[in-house]
Design a protein around this motif. Structure first.
Motif, mmCIF file in Angstrom:
data_model
loop_
_atom_site.group_PDB
_atom_site.id
_atom_site.type_symbol
_atom_site.label_atom_id
_atom_site.label_comp_id
_atom_site.label_asym_id
_atom_site.label_seq_id
_atom_site.Cartn_x
_atom_site.Cartn_y
_atom_site.Cartn_z
ATOM 1 N N PRO A 79 -0.199 42.767 12.299
ATOM 2 C CA PRO A 79 -1.042 42.046 13.257
ATOM 3 C C PRO A 79 -0.280 41.696 14.533
ATOM 4 O O PRO A 79 0.921 41.943 14.655
ATOM 5 C CB PRO A 79 -1.440 40.781 12.479
ATOM 6 C CG PRO A 79 -0.342 40.591 11.490
ATOM 7 C CD PRO A 79 0.122 41.962 11.114
ATOM 8 N N SER A 80 -0.998 41.113 15.486
ATOM 9 C CA SER A 80 -0.404 40.722 16.765
ATOM 10 C C SER A 80 0.745 39.740 16.560
ATOM 11 O O SER A 80 0.644 38.813 15.752
ATOM 12 C CB SER A 80 -1.485 40.080 17.646
ATOM 13 O OG SER A 80 -0.938 39.594 18.848
ATOM 14 N N GLY A 81 1.841 39.973 17.298
ATOM 15 C CA GLY A 81 3.009 39.115 17.168
ATOM 16 C C GLY A 81 3.983 39.553 16.103
ATOM 17 O O GLY A 81 5.002 38.895 15.891
ATOM 18 N N TYR A 83 5.877 43.224 14.016
ATOM 19 C CA TYR A 83 6.177 44.646 14.075
ATOM 20 C C TYR A 83 6.516 45.149 12.677
ATOM 21 O O TYR A 83 6.935 44.388 11.810
ATOM 22 C CB TYR A 83 7.340 44.925 15.041
ATOM 23 C CG TYR A 83 8.685 44.440 14.555
ATOM 24 C CD1 TYR A 83 9.583 45.287 13.912
ATOM 25 C CD2 TYR A 83 9.062 43.098 14.735
ATOM 26 C CE1 TYR A 83 10.810 44.836 13.466
ATOM 27 C CE2 TYR A 83 10.291 42.640 14.290
ATOM 28 C CZ TYR A 83 11.154 43.508 13.659
ATOM 29 O OH TYR A 83 12.369 43.055 13.209
ATOM 30 N N ASP A 102 3.013 39.757 22.662
ATOM 31 C CA ASP A 102 1.827 40.020 21.862
ATOM 32 C C ASP A 102 2.096 41.087 20.805
ATOM 33 O O ASP A 102 1.628 41.007 19.679
ATOM 34 C CB ASP A 102 0.667 40.449 22.765
ATOM 35 C CG ASP A 102 -0.651 40.472 22.026
ATOM 36 O OD1 ASP A 102 -0.915 39.541 21.253
ATOM 37 O OD2 ASP A 102 -1.425 41.428 22.210
ATOM 38 N N SER A 103 2.842 42.114 21.161
ATOM 39 C CA SER A 103 3.254 43.138 20.194
ATOM 40 C C SER A 103 4.623 43.664 20.588
ATOM 41 O O SER A 103 4.937 43.757 21.775
ATOM 42 C CB SER A 103 2.230 44.287 20.139
ATOM 43 O OG SER A 103 2.113 44.906 21.404
ATOM 44 N N CYS A 110 9.886 43.735 23.364
ATOM 45 C CA CYS A 110 8.427 43.568 23.430
ATOM 46 C C CYS A 110 7.795 44.768 24.140
ATOM 47 O O CYS A 110 8.311 45.255 25.144
ATOM 48 C CB CYS A 110 8.094 42.277 24.175
ATOM 49 S SG CYS A 110 6.324 41.882 24.162
ATOM 50 N N LYS A 112 4.196 44.739 24.625
ATOM 51 C CA LYS A 112 3.017 44.194 25.296
ATOM 52 C C LYS A 112 3.099 42.677 25.292
ATOM 53 O O LYS A 112 3.260 42.062 24.236
ATOM 54 C CB LYS A 112 1.729 44.659 24.596
ATOM 55 C CG LYS A 112 0.473 44.184 25.307
ATOM 56 C CD LYS A 112 -0.769 44.617 24.559
ATOM 57 C CE LYS A 112 -2.028 44.116 25.237
ATOM 58 N NZ LYS A 112 -3.249 44.501 24.486
ATOM 59 N N LYS A 114 1.697 38.713 26.325
ATOM 60 C CA LYS A 114 0.440 37.969 26.299
ATOM 61 C C LYS A 114 -0.176 37.936 27.691
ATOM 62 O O LYS A 114 0.487 38.221 28.685
ATOM 63 C CB LYS A 114 0.688 36.549 25.791
ATOM 64 C CG LYS A 114 1.090 36.482 24.328
ATOM 65 C CD LYS A 114 1.297 35.040 23.882
ATOM 66 C CE LYS A 114 1.684 34.980 22.409
ATOM 67 N NZ LYS A 114 1.909 33.585 21.960
#
Length: 241
Positions: A79-81, A83, A102-103, A110, A112, A114
């Protein structure tokens, strides 16, 4: 003899019932570990209270927290946040350690950020660092236009002349050292001017600049007053004679 046969029959029936019960117990136990419970989807082993304990080979184990409760899930992607971290023992979802991410690709990179943050070299920023420009459509920081140092201020001049006026303009410039990564990224100004006072108001050996209208009008009034006073003086002189 009949009593013995009857007792033997009861023993057989009890054994059959016990085997049926044991089989039913095993099936119920199997359903609890692998069955229709949604949190057990994709699990190799699962419990009613803790969810998945082990996942299938290609899935990622994710420990979900809801208030005071936590349980395991097996997911195709994290999910988001988080890996995906693959290990020989079991694939896991690990949390991104980068602020406002975010990802992420790994713990410290990182991919992506927020909303409202720009991505730059695996980090997230409110604004791009010096020397970099923001691409609003991608929310990324790219190399901007790099300029050199300002030159010294030029000679004070006006109308290509360095004399003949009280005020003029002086200019300084700087060069573009490195062009931006994209043509849409503007460069800082490379020339600027400011007001300056002429070193020589009157040009040597040249004619003085023309008087302004106000000065001409003032001179005209003085001449008219002088002529008028001269006329009065002449009239008075003739009368006295």
């Amino acid at each position: 003899m009949r009593f013995r046969l009857f007792s033997f029959a009861l023993i057989i029936l009890n054994c059959m019932d016990y085997g049926h019960c044991q089989a039913g117990r095993w099936r119920r136990s199997k359903r609890a570990s692998y069955g229709p419970n949604p949190i057990c989807k994709g699990c190799l082993s699962c419990s009613k209270d803790n969810g998945c304990i082990r996942c299938q080979h290609k899935l990622f184990f994710f420990l979900r927290r809801e208030g005071m409760r936590q349980y395991g899930e097996c997911l195709h992607s994290c999910p988001s946040g988080y890996y995906g971290l693959r290990t020989p023992d079991m694939n896991r979802c690990s949390r991104c350690r980068i602020e406002n991410c975010d990802s992420c690709f790994s713990r410290d990179f990182c991919t992506k950020c927020k909303t409202g943050f720009y991505s730059h070299r695996g980090r997230c920023f409110r604004g791009c660092p010096p020397g970099f420009a923001a691409l609003e459509d991608l929310m990324e920081c790219v190399e901007g236009c790099e300029v050199g140092q300002w030159s010294e201020w030029g000679t004070c001049s006006r109308n290509n002349k360095t004399c003949g006026f009280k005020w003029g303009l002086e200019t300084r410039t700087r060069q573009i050292v490195k062009k931006p990564a994209k043509d849409t990224i503007p460069c800082p100004t490379i020339a600027e001017s400011r007001r300056c006072k002429m070193a020589m108001r009157h040009c040597p050996g040249g004619r003085r600049p023309a008087k302004t209208k106000e000065k001409k009008k003032k001179k005209k009034n003085l001449m008219e007053r002088a002529q008028k006073q001269h006329s009065i003086f002449l009239a008075t002189d003739k009368t006295s004679q």
